[in-house]
Scaffold this motif. Sequence first.
Motif, PDB file in Angstrom:
ATOM      1  N   ASN A   1      25.390 -17.895  -1.925  1.00  0.00           N
ATOM      2  CA  ASN A   1      25.026 -16.568  -2.408  1.00  0.00           C
ATOM      3  C   ASN A   1      25.190 -15.567  -1.271  1.00  0.00           C
ATOM      4  O   ASN A   1      25.371 -15.927  -0.108  1.00  0.00           O
ATOM      5  CB  ASN A   1      23.589 -16.549  -2.933  1.00  0.00           C
TER       6      ASN A   1
ATOM      7  N   PRO B   1      19.209 -22.067  -6.595  1.00  0.00           N
ATOM      8  CA  PRO B   1      20.655 -22.126  -6.363  1.00  0.00           C
ATOM      9  C   PRO B   1      21.502 -22.152  -7.627  1.00  0.00           C
ATOM     10  O   PRO B   1      22.652 -21.706  -7.601  1.00  0.00           O
ATOM     11  CB  PRO B   1      20.815 -23.433  -5.566  1.00  0.00           C
TER      12      PRO B   1
ATOM     13  N   TRP C   1      22.935 -18.839  -8.246  1.00  0.00           N
ATOM     14  CA  TRP C   1      23.723 -18.189  -7.210  1.00  0.00           C
ATOM     15  C   TRP C   1      25.136 -17.892  -7.694  1.00  0.00           C
ATOM     16  O   TRP C   1      25.606 -18.456  -8.681  1.00  0.00           O
ATOM     17  CB  TRP C   1      23.745 -19.052  -5.956  1.00  0.00           C
TER      18      TRP C   1
ATOM     19  N   ASN D   1      14.888 -24.540   7.627  1.00  0.00           N
ATOM     20  CA  ASN D   1      14.841 -23.098   7.817  1.00  0.00           C
ATOM     21  C   ASN D   1      13.818 -22.680   8.862  1.00  0.00           C
ATOM     22  O   ASN D   1      12.812 -23.372   9.073  1.00  0.00           O
ATOM     23  CB  ASN D   1      14.509 -22.411   6.476  1.00  0.00           C
TER      24      ASN D   1
ATOM     25  N   LEU E   1      16.865 -16.031  -5.239  1.00  0.00           N
ATOM     26  CA  LEU E   1      17.084 -16.606  -3.912  1.00  0.00           C
ATOM     27  C   LEU E   1      16.667 -18.061  -3.837  1.00  0.00           C
ATOM     28  O   LEU E   1      17.265 -18.845  -3.101  1.00  0.00           O
ATOM     29  CB  LEU E   1      16.325 -15.786  -2.866  1.00  0.00           C
ATOM     30  N   TRP E   2      15.648 -18.442  -4.599  1.00  0.00           N
ATOM     31  CA  TRP E   2      15.110 -19.799  -4.499  1.00  0.00           C
ATOM     32  C   TRP E   2      15.600 -20.703  -5.622  1.00  0.00           C
ATOM     33  O   TRP E   2      15.077 -21.816  -5.799  1.00  0.00           O
ATOM     34  CB  TRP E   2      13.579 -19.732  -4.470  1.00  0.00           C
TER      35      TRP E   2
ATOM     36  N   SER F   1      18.687 -15.701   6.438  1.00  0.00           N
ATOM     37  CA  SER F   1      19.572 -16.598   5.694  1.00  0.00           C
ATOM     38  C   SER F   1      18.804 -17.830   5.229  1.00  0.00           C
ATOM     39  O   SER F   1      17.798 -18.206   5.824  1.00  0.00           O
ATOM     40  CB  SER F   1      20.758 -17.022   6.567  1.00  0.00           C
ATOM     41  N   VAL F   2      19.324 -18.487   4.181  1.00  0.00           N
ATOM     42  CA  VAL F   2      18.600 -19.591   3.558  1.00  0.00           C
ATOM     43  C   VAL F   2      19.510 -20.805   3.403  1.00  0.00           C
ATOM     44  O   VAL F   2      20.634 -20.690   2.906  1.00  0.00           O
ATOM     45  CB  VAL F   2      18.057 -19.177   2.173  1.00  0.00           C
TER      46      VAL F   2
ATOM     47  N   TYR G   1       9.464 -17.631   1.448  1.00  0.00           N
ATOM     48  CA  TYR G   1       9.312 -18.489   0.265  1.00  0.00           C
ATOM     49  C   TYR G   1       7.850 -18.574  -0.157  1.00  0.00           C
ATOM     50  O   TYR G   1       7.528 -18.465  -1.356  1.00  0.00           O
ATOM     51  CB  TYR G   1       9.859 -19.876   0.566  1.00  0.00           C
TER      52      TYR G   1
ATOM     53  N   VAL H   1      11.887 -17.694   7.108  1.00  0.00           N
ATOM     54  CA  VAL H   1      12.365 -18.036   5.768  1.00  0.00           C
ATOM     55  C   VAL H   1      11.271 -18.764   4.992  1.00  0.00           C
ATOM     56  O   VAL H   1      11.053 -18.498   3.803  1.00  0.00           O
ATOM     57  CB  VAL H   1      13.643 -18.882   5.855  1.00  0.00           C
TER      58      VAL H   1
ATOM     59  N   ASP I   1      24.808 -15.363   2.882  1.00  0.00           N
ATOM     60  CA  ASP I   1      23.573 -15.630   3.629  1.00  0.00           C
ATOM     61  C   ASP I   1      22.703 -16.695   2.974  1.00  0.00           C
ATOM     62  O   ASP I   1      21.516 -16.825   3.293  1.00  0.00           O
ATOM     63  CB  ASP I   1      22.772 -14.340   3.806  1.00  0.00           C
ATOM     64  N   ALA I   2      23.287 -17.481   2.056  1.00  0.00           N
ATOM     65  CA  ALA I   2      22.541 -18.574   1.437  1.00  0.00           C
ATOM     66  C   ALA I   2      23.519 -19.670   1.042  1.00  0.00           C
ATOM     67  O   ALA I   2      24.583 -19.390   0.481  1.00  0.00           O
ATOM     68  CB  ALA I   2      21.780 -18.087   0.203  1.00  0.00           C
TER      69      ALA I   2
END
Length: 251
Positions: free
Chosen positions: A130, A148, A151, A234, A145-146, A213-214, A242, A238, A112-113
């Motif tokens: 990720n 990468p 990930w 996004n 999540l923010w 998802s991102v 963030y 999303v 989802d990323a």
Amino acid sequence: MHSNYSLFYTFDGDQPARFQEARVFGTTVWTASGAAMTWGEAARKDYASAAAAHAAYLAHCQAALADGHVLARASLIDPAVFDFALLQTLVTDAARLAVAAVRRAHPDQHIDAFALVSDDSAMTIACMANSREALAASEYGEEMLWNPAEWAFDDGGAYFDSAYRLLLQAHRELPFDVDFATFRSGVFDACIAALARLDTEGILGTGAQRDGSVLLFEVSDSEPVEGGALARLNPPAVVARYEAWMASWAQ
């Protein structure tokens, strides 16, 4: 001075494994070879005439084919013009294949990323992915999540080799007359446009699934890309997620 250029590969499955490049400009033939997604080893040789150099270039191309390589790209290069449209196409196709590769390699994960990552000199391009499971298992929580670089998956990176070769012409000792600021911003815009195209294809889902998802484009060791790539790529849900995370750091 325009240059003839050819790129050849051997493959591991459907991913590039090794490359050979050849380019002729004036009386010079430049060649490079090595493993995919590496700089490789380069050489150049000068000839008595442009005709002799072109004949040597053609001979090198024939030798690459005889050695089991497959022609991936042949083009005429104008040193004063960078083909951003080609870059966008190459990145789009590579990213699509990379996401599929991650899903094949990790069928038990809900991917989802997905992110593309370059560097401040626009010389490299890499992908990261990720899953909700990897995020839930991370000790860093929402911060993961923010970022990468943290990930879990990087499968499919070799698909980007053709795009990487295109970028390298700006960094090797080759004829290249494009203004660097124009080159850098154009490369980043092409990567963002590639991700936007994949989003329209629903690569990370649609509707409620897409809201969870991102898609990211990051430049390592640099300031965020101007124009707000995250917001461009996004949905509002999303972006709000963030912003909430950023606000939590200010408290």
